[in-house]
Design an enzyme around this catalytic site. Sequence first.
Site, PDB file in Angstrom:
ATOM      1  N   TYR A  41     -75.610 -25.274   9.274  1.00  0.00           N
ATOM      2  CA  TYR A  41     -74.222 -25.635   9.570  1.00  0.00           C
ATOM      3  C   TYR A  41     -73.873 -27.005   8.979  1.00  0.00           C
ATOM      4  CZ  TYR A  41     -73.178 -22.100  13.235  1.00  0.00           C
ATOM      5  OH  TYR A  41     -72.905 -20.961  13.945  1.00  0.00           O
ATOM      6  N   GLU A 151     -85.779 -23.839   9.471  1.00  0.00           N
ATOM      7  CA  GLU A 151     -85.450 -22.414   9.658  1.00  0.00           C
ATOM      8  C   GLU A 151     -86.494 -21.539   8.968  1.00  0.00           C
ATOM      9  OE1 GLU A 151     -82.728 -20.370  10.941  1.00  0.00           O
ATOM     10  OE2 GLU A 151     -82.372 -22.177  12.115  1.00  0.00           O
ATOM     11  N   CYS A 181     -80.187 -33.860  15.549  1.00  0.00           N
ATOM     12  CA  CYS A 181     -80.051 -32.445  15.207  1.00  0.00           C
ATOM     13  C   CYS A 181     -81.165 -31.723  15.942  1.00  0.00           C
ATOM     14  CB  CYS A 181     -80.201 -32.251  13.692  1.00  0.00           C
ATOM     15  SG  CYS A 181     -80.399 -30.524  13.177  1.00  0.00           S
TER      16      CYS A 181
HETATM   17  N1  DGL Z   1     -79.273 -27.706  14.841  1.00  0.00           N
HETATM   18  C1  DGL Z   1     -78.073 -28.233  14.347  1.00  0.00           C
HETATM   19  C2  DGL Z   1     -77.681 -29.574  14.923  1.00  0.00           C
HETATM   20  O1  DGL Z   1     -78.110 -29.898  16.008  1.00  0.00           O
HETATM   21  C3  DGL Z   1     -77.561 -27.920  12.988  1.00  0.00           C
HETATM   22  C4  DGL Z   1     -78.504 -27.823  11.844  1.00  0.00           C
HETATM   23  C5  DGL Z   1     -77.853 -27.157  10.671  1.00  0.00           C
HETATM   24  O2  DGL Z   1     -77.656 -25.940  10.772  1.00  0.00           O
HETATM   25  O3  DGL Z   1     -77.522 -27.831   9.702  1.00  0.00           O
HETATM   26  O4  DGL Z   1     -76.944 -30.310  14.318  1.00  0.00           O
END
Ligand code: DGL
Length: 290
Positions: A41, A151, A181
């Site tokens: 994301y 991932e 994150c």
């Molecule tokens: N796990 C996500 C976060 O806490 C997002 C990581 C990603 O999909 O870039 O920001």
Amino acid sequence: MGLTVGVFDSGVGGLSVLPSLRRSLPRARLVYAADSAHAPYGERDEAWLQDRSLRIAHFLRSRGAALLVVACNTATAAALPLLRARHLDCAIVGIEPGIKPAVAQSASRRIGVMATQATLRSQRFSRLLAEYAGGAQVTAQGCTGLALAIERGDEARIEALVDQHTAPLRKARVDTVVLGCTHYAFARRWIESAMGPGVTLVDTADAVARRAASLVDDASRPAPPLEISTPEMPPLASSNGETMNIPDAMKTLKPSEGDLEMWTSASPIDLEAFALRWLSWSISAQPLRV
Ligand code: DGL
């Protein structure tokens, strides 16, 4: 029928929040949605993140969730007020980089933040800094590629990216690093080793879980429950961050079938394999089509 808590992330990162949620809400049924088909994301724009967040929240509500936990800093930064506005009858908890606890525990008052580009460029993050950074020197590092490497479980790539992205933090001689994150909890051992001794990592999984539990307590009181979902909720970073080796802690918390539902927009077999390899969790996942 007990409480159902819906939890989502762009992928596997939010799994690092589940043990804390299980501890805080031991009787809740947890429904987890991993949007791995659309991860990462962190390099998406706000409108796209809002659209995905709304779709997944809708799905989790359809599975009975009365409390939503956005276990993704990036989705929280882009979509939390919108989610709350669309789900006024549902408590929604987000996760944010733990600037406040990091500043509080930094002896040198030099802290580092590792997060996605989307989180770092968000207004929410700017507000967090303005409110809690005080006079501390904050070195924020957008860790492009790291969530994707996690991932994929690509350890060589994780190690290389951690080395690259921690270089500015080492240069700034920070003594505290915020894991901004949820994916990065899985890179903890590489981050610790890249930063060296004397550097503390801060994450907010426990703070989020405590916040979620407090909303459940609030909701069971006679006071009007709608108030728990207003956008004026105090920021999560006001809670104390605690450090622990999340993957190890997770291994002691094997979710049993029945109180945990796992959904993924990518391959269920891949999610099951990740959970087994990284957490020693034997789970069964289902395809998420939203
Ligand atoms: N796990 C996500 C976060 O806490 C997002 C990581 C990603 O999909 O870039 O920001």
